[in-house]
Enzyme design. Structure first.
Site, short mmCIF file in Angstrom:
data_model
loop_
_atom_site.label_atom_id
_atom_site.label_comp_id
_atom_site.label_asym_id
_atom_site.label_seq_id
_atom_site.Cartn_x
_atom_site.Cartn_y
_atom_site.Cartn_z
N SER A 257 -3.56 -1.42 -6.53
CA SER A 257 -2.59 -1.94 -5.56
C SER A 257 -2.03 -0.84 -4.66
O SER A 257 -2.07 0.35 -4.98
CB SER A 257 -1.41 -2.68 -6.21
OG SER A 257 -1.87 -3.79 -6.94
N SER A 295 -6.57 -5.61 -6.37
CA SER A 295 -5.53 -4.75 -5.80
C SER A 295 -4.53 -5.61 -5.05
O SER A 295 -4.89 -6.41 -4.17
CB SER A 295 -6.16 -3.73 -4.84
OG SER A 295 -5.19 -2.87 -4.29
N ASP A 297 -2.05 -5.72 -2.27
CA ASP A 297 -1.82 -4.93 -1.07
C ASP A 297 -0.76 -5.63 -0.23
O ASP A 297 -1.06 -6.55 0.54
CB ASP A 297 -3.12 -4.76 -0.29
CG ASP A 297 -4.24 -4.20 -1.17
OD1 ASP A 297 -3.94 -3.47 -2.13
OD2 ASP A 297 -5.41 -4.52 -0.91
#
Length: 382
Positions: A257, A295, A297
């Site tokens: 992330s 991830s 984001d």
């Protein structure tokens, strides 16, 4: 007798370590004095770094206060963006509703979001009791540091969050393994906290755009610096990607992330702030990432212009035309320079997180190796 000028904060960290700009890796554009989000007037940042015994604790908290500690409760225009939603940023529903943000922003590890929320409310109740009598919807964001940190140990406490808020200051910032970025990894190397800024002339004025990243994303094969895909050429182990440490499995490359906060003193509406937040992925992409599904984001942008009392507080008495507010904003047809500044600052901030971090060994003997700056430089110079 000869004297040597101290290195500029725009090119060297407070400890004297060269930053990406000193190495010639920075994107185009002119940075502010500190090349940091704190170049935006009024913005303060504080860290609480937690390095515990026996290698189990590698975590912390970062606090970002858009108008400083004294200005909590005075809203800033704000907007958010998402590249991939495998993450958490609290308070965004109210930002979407009003286009404003009036509370501090904290960033830590995934399992510390609750402590950050509680700590921010506790801090506000101590320092801004009138504000705390209303509802409080702080922004608390996270990235996952469970490779190096005992993430289930509840090591980040509300008091640590209060300490980060108390430490918030206006000035140059350390990068790498500090604050919420302490236990993070980026492109298979040690990652963490990074920052950069850009100046944007506008007629007789000059506005500043600053970016702060908590970088914990990207696979080794993707890493790109100054347009060159250097990741596959660097002979440094990436145990987080190579070892079967996660219940007998390997972590997918690119997992982790990234949180990015963009600040500016250019006058913007909430919608225009959201437009800046949507440009963040373009800066990240310049460093190589394609946006892993593993991830989270998440991005937030705010403008400190149009400083006035909150118009979301409970109204008193009968409505009056005296309550009407007037704001100014850049015309949409003049905002592209801010988009460019955002992309440039985000790219450099990611590189700052990498360059600023040292090799770290943490939980269960797991090691994340620092980016080999000299080897990268040799590749770029070849």
């Amino acid at each position: 007798m000869t004297t040597t000028d101290a290195p500029s904060p725009a090119t060297h960290s407070p400890s004297g370590r060269p930053r990406p700009r000193a190495l010639g890796w920075a994107a185009d554009g002119t940075p502010g004095e500190w090349n940091a989000i704190t170049d935006v007037p009024g913005v303060e940042v504080g860290y609480r770094t937690l390095i515990g015994p026996a290698g189990t604790v590698r975590t912390g908290v970062t606090a970002i206060l858009p108008r400083g500690r004294a200005g909590v409760g005075r809203p800033v225009a704000a907007g958010t963006g998402v590249l991939n939603g495998n993450g958490e940023m609290t308070g965004t529903a109210w930002i979407a509703e009003t286009g404003q943000l009036g509370l501090p922003i904290t960033i830590s590890n995934t399992h510390a979001v609750g402590a950050c929320h509680t700590g921010t409310v506790r801090w506000c109740s101590r320092h801004h009791p009138d504000l705390a009598r209303q509802w409080l919807l702080p922004v608390c964001a996270e990235t996952w540091d469970g490779y190096l940190n005992d993430i289930n140990g509840e090591h980040v406490t509300p008091d640590d969050v209060c300490a980060a808020l108390d430490a918030a200051a206006h000035g140059p910032l350390a990068e790498g393994s500090v604050g919420g970025g302490t236990g993070m990894n980026c492109y298979g190397f040690k990652g963490g906290s990074g920052t950069a800024s850009r100046l944007m002339p506008f007629g007789d004025a000059t506005y500043t755009v600053g970016a702060f990243v908590q970088a914990n994303f990207g696979s080794r094969a993707e890493l790109t610096i100054r347009g060159r895909r250097v990741g596959p050429e660097l002979d440094v182990p990436a145990p987080i990607e190579e070892d079967d440490w996660l219940y007998g499995d390997r972590t997918p490359g690119g997992a982790g992330s990234v949180i990015v906060v963009v600040a500016t003193d250019a006058p913007l509406t909430g919608h225009q702030c959201a437009a800046l937040a949507r440009r963040v992925p373009l800066g990240l992409a310049r460093t190589g990432t394609t946006g892993s599904v593993f991830s989270g984001d998440l991005f937030l942008a705010f403008s400190t212009a149009n400083d006035r009392p909150s118009d979301t507080a409970f109204p008193q008495g009968e409505p009056s035309t005296a309550e009407l507010v007037t704001s100014v904003a850049l015309p949409w047809n003049r905002i592209d320079a801010l988009h460019t500044a955002t992309v440039q600052a985000v790219e450099e901030a990611v590189l700052g997180a990498l360059v600023g971090a040292d090799t770290m060994t943490g939980r269960a003997g797991h090691t994340s190796y620092a980016l080999p700056v000299d080897a990268v430089q040799a590749l770029l110079d070849a």
